[in-house]
Design a protein around this motif. Structure first.
Motif, PDB file in Angstrom:
ATOM      1  N   THR A 102      20.643 -35.915 -39.784  1.00 16.58           N
ATOM      2  CA  THR A 102      21.545 -35.690 -38.659  1.00 16.58           C
ATOM      3  C   THR A 102      22.030 -34.244 -38.655  1.00 16.58           C
ATOM      4  O   THR A 102      22.342 -33.679 -39.705  1.00 16.58           O
ATOM      5  CB  THR A 102      22.759 -36.632 -38.736  1.00 16.58           C
ATOM      6  N   PRO A 128      20.573 -37.152 -29.333  1.00 16.98           N
ATOM      7  CA  PRO A 128      21.119 -38.510 -29.496  1.00 16.98           C
ATOM      8  C   PRO A 128      21.323 -39.242 -28.178  1.00 16.98           C
ATOM      9  O   PRO A 128      21.127 -40.463 -28.104  1.00 16.98           O
ATOM     10  CB  PRO A 128      22.442 -38.275 -30.245  1.00 16.98           C
ATOM     11  N   GLU A 129      21.706 -38.525 -27.113  1.00 16.84           N
ATOM     12  CA  GLU A 129      21.897 -39.181 -25.819  1.00 16.84           C
ATOM     13  C   GLU A 129      20.573 -39.688 -25.267  1.00 16.84           C
ATOM     14  O   GLU A 129      20.509 -40.762 -24.654  1.00 16.84           O
ATOM     15  CB  GLU A 129      22.546 -38.200 -24.822  1.00 16.84           C
ATOM     16  N   ILE A 132      19.708 -42.943 -26.961  1.00 18.19           N
ATOM     17  CA  ILE A 132      20.509 -44.060 -26.443  1.00 18.19           C
ATOM     18  C   ILE A 132      20.014 -44.483 -25.066  1.00 18.19           C
ATOM     19  O   ILE A 132      19.745 -45.662 -24.808  1.00 18.19           O
ATOM     20  CB  ILE A 132      22.002 -43.676 -26.386  1.00 18.19           C
ATOM     21  N   VAL A 139      24.239 -48.078 -30.711  1.00 18.23           N
ATOM     22  CA  VAL A 139      25.037 -47.359 -31.713  1.00 18.23           C
ATOM     23  C   VAL A 139      25.767 -48.324 -32.635  1.00 18.23           C
ATOM     24  O   VAL A 139      25.817 -48.130 -33.850  1.00 18.23           O
ATOM     25  CB  VAL A 139      26.021 -46.401 -31.019  1.00 18.23           C
ATOM     26  N   ARG A 147      25.681 -44.173 -37.512  1.00 11.08           N
ATOM     27  CA  ARG A 147      26.674 -44.622 -36.530  1.00 11.08           C
ATOM     28  C   ARG A 147      27.684 -43.513 -36.227  1.00 11.08           C
ATOM     29  O   ARG A 147      27.981 -43.227 -35.058  1.00 11.08           O
ATOM     30  CB  ARG A 147      27.385 -45.871 -37.035  1.00 11.08           C
ATOM     31  N   PHE A 150      26.062 -40.689 -34.075  1.00  9.34           N
ATOM     32  CA  PHE A 150      25.863 -41.023 -32.668  1.00  9.34           C
ATOM     33  C   PHE A 150      27.182 -41.154 -31.918  1.00  9.34           C
ATOM     34  O   PHE A 150      27.217 -40.968 -30.694  1.00  9.34           O
ATOM     35  CB  PHE A 150      25.041 -42.312 -32.546  1.00  9.34           C
TER      36      PHE A 150
END
Length: 326
Positions: A102, A128-129, A132, A139, A147, A150
């Motif tokens: 990350t 990350p978006e 998702i 998430v 977790r 995100f």
């Protein structure tokens, strides 16, 4: 002193230049130290990938500035050290794995490798978006530290490692062995990279994954995944099946554990599993009737038609020539 390479600048450069030109422009300090393939694959906004299959002529490395992304490495073979601020060094030496790192906000990463090493992996930077919205990452189902990352709550980078699911091993091999050129190559790699990220997104969302030993003393979840990956290798490499020792090294298990795992999952030894898969494929080819016995023998890993005929007769109770005439 090595300069810093900016992630955004690299993505922009790779979108307009070939991979070789990008390597020369963005990593001049290491471009002369590698033999093999380093290919950059811009997929879509928020997803940038690379194919790394090279040997190092000399020690080297790079320094990157990365921003708000999840780095994905699908590793087949590598010996790379990664240093992150406020985080212990991460080092990958062998065994097929997924490594997730990350990068919240802006992070400066230092990567290094020694001379004479084989680096063999597919990498990706994913927003990350995007993960998702497009890949369905939930998430709340993620485990830490994913977790927190995100949710935008992480202040420092973190690295975690997961076992390589069998389907992902197939995708990795497809990417590393792509035979196409030009526009077809780019389209194929982009499609395969999306497939790769789909599998990673699914693997991230399995909070039940554990290394705990079952009460009956059987395989852990990780070990079962490794055994299934080994079986997939046997099915893919019918013409040149690896030795049990080589297979164990490729999936990250010792030889005894791999053998016990095959007996637990498939009720046979690795050698027996490989032979069964090869004989099934040979039988299929012979029933089609278009392939001579000698070519069928080579297709399933036998160097002579006579050796293949003996094995086939033992397995099916009759010679392959009879099937070929049917």
């Amino acid at each position: 002193m090595l300069g810093w390479t900016d992630q955004a600048e690299l993505i922009q450069t790779a979108s307009g230049l070939s991979s070789d030109e990008t390597l020369q422009a963005m990593f001049p300090q290491v471009s002369h130290l590698i033999d093999g393939r380093l290919e950059f694959v811009p997929v879509e906004a928020g997803l940038f990938c690379s194919v790394n299959d090279f040997r190092t002529r000399g020690a080297g490395g790079d320094r990157m500035v990365l921003r708000n992304c999840l780095a994905i490495q699908i590793v087949k073979t590598a010996n790379v050290r990664l240093s992150l601020p406020g985080h212990a060094r991460y080092s990958h030496h062998s065994g097929a794995r997924i490594t997730l790192t990350t990068y919240p906000r802006e992070v400066r990463q230092v990567r290094s490798y020694e001379a004479g090493r084989h680096v063999n992996y597919v990498g990706a930077w994913a927003d990350p978006e995007l993960l998702i919205d497009r890949f369905g990452v939930e998430v709340d189902a993620l485990f830490e530290p994913l977790r927190s990352f995100f949710r935008g709550q992480a202040d420092a980078p973190a690295s975690i490692s997961l076992p390589l699911p069998p389907r992902l091993l197939t995708t990795l091999d497809d990417i590393l062995a792509v035979p196409y050129l030009g526009s077809l190559r780019r389209t194929y790699l982009q499609a395969k990279m999306i497939e790769l990220v789909c599998e990673v997104a699914a693997a991230m969302s399995r909070p039940g994954e554990t290394t705990a030993r079952p009460e009956d003393g059987g395989l852990t979840y990780h070990e079962r995944q490794q055994v299934e990956a080994a079986a997939l290798i046997y099915r893919k490499e019918l013409g040149a099946p690896p030795s049990v020792r080589d297979l164990a090294e490729r999936v990250g298990l010792n030889r005894n554990k791999l053998t016990l795992g095959f007996r637990d999952v498939f009720a046979c030894s690795p050698h027996e599993y490989s032979k069964e898969a090869r004989m099934d494929w040979a039988h299929h080819l012979l029933l089609e009737g278009a392939t001579p016995v000698a070519q069928v023998a080579g297709a399933v890993g036998y160097t002579s038609a006579s050796a293949f005929s003996r094995a086939y007769s033992e397995h099916f109770g009759g010679p392959p020539s009879r099937r070929n005439r049917a």
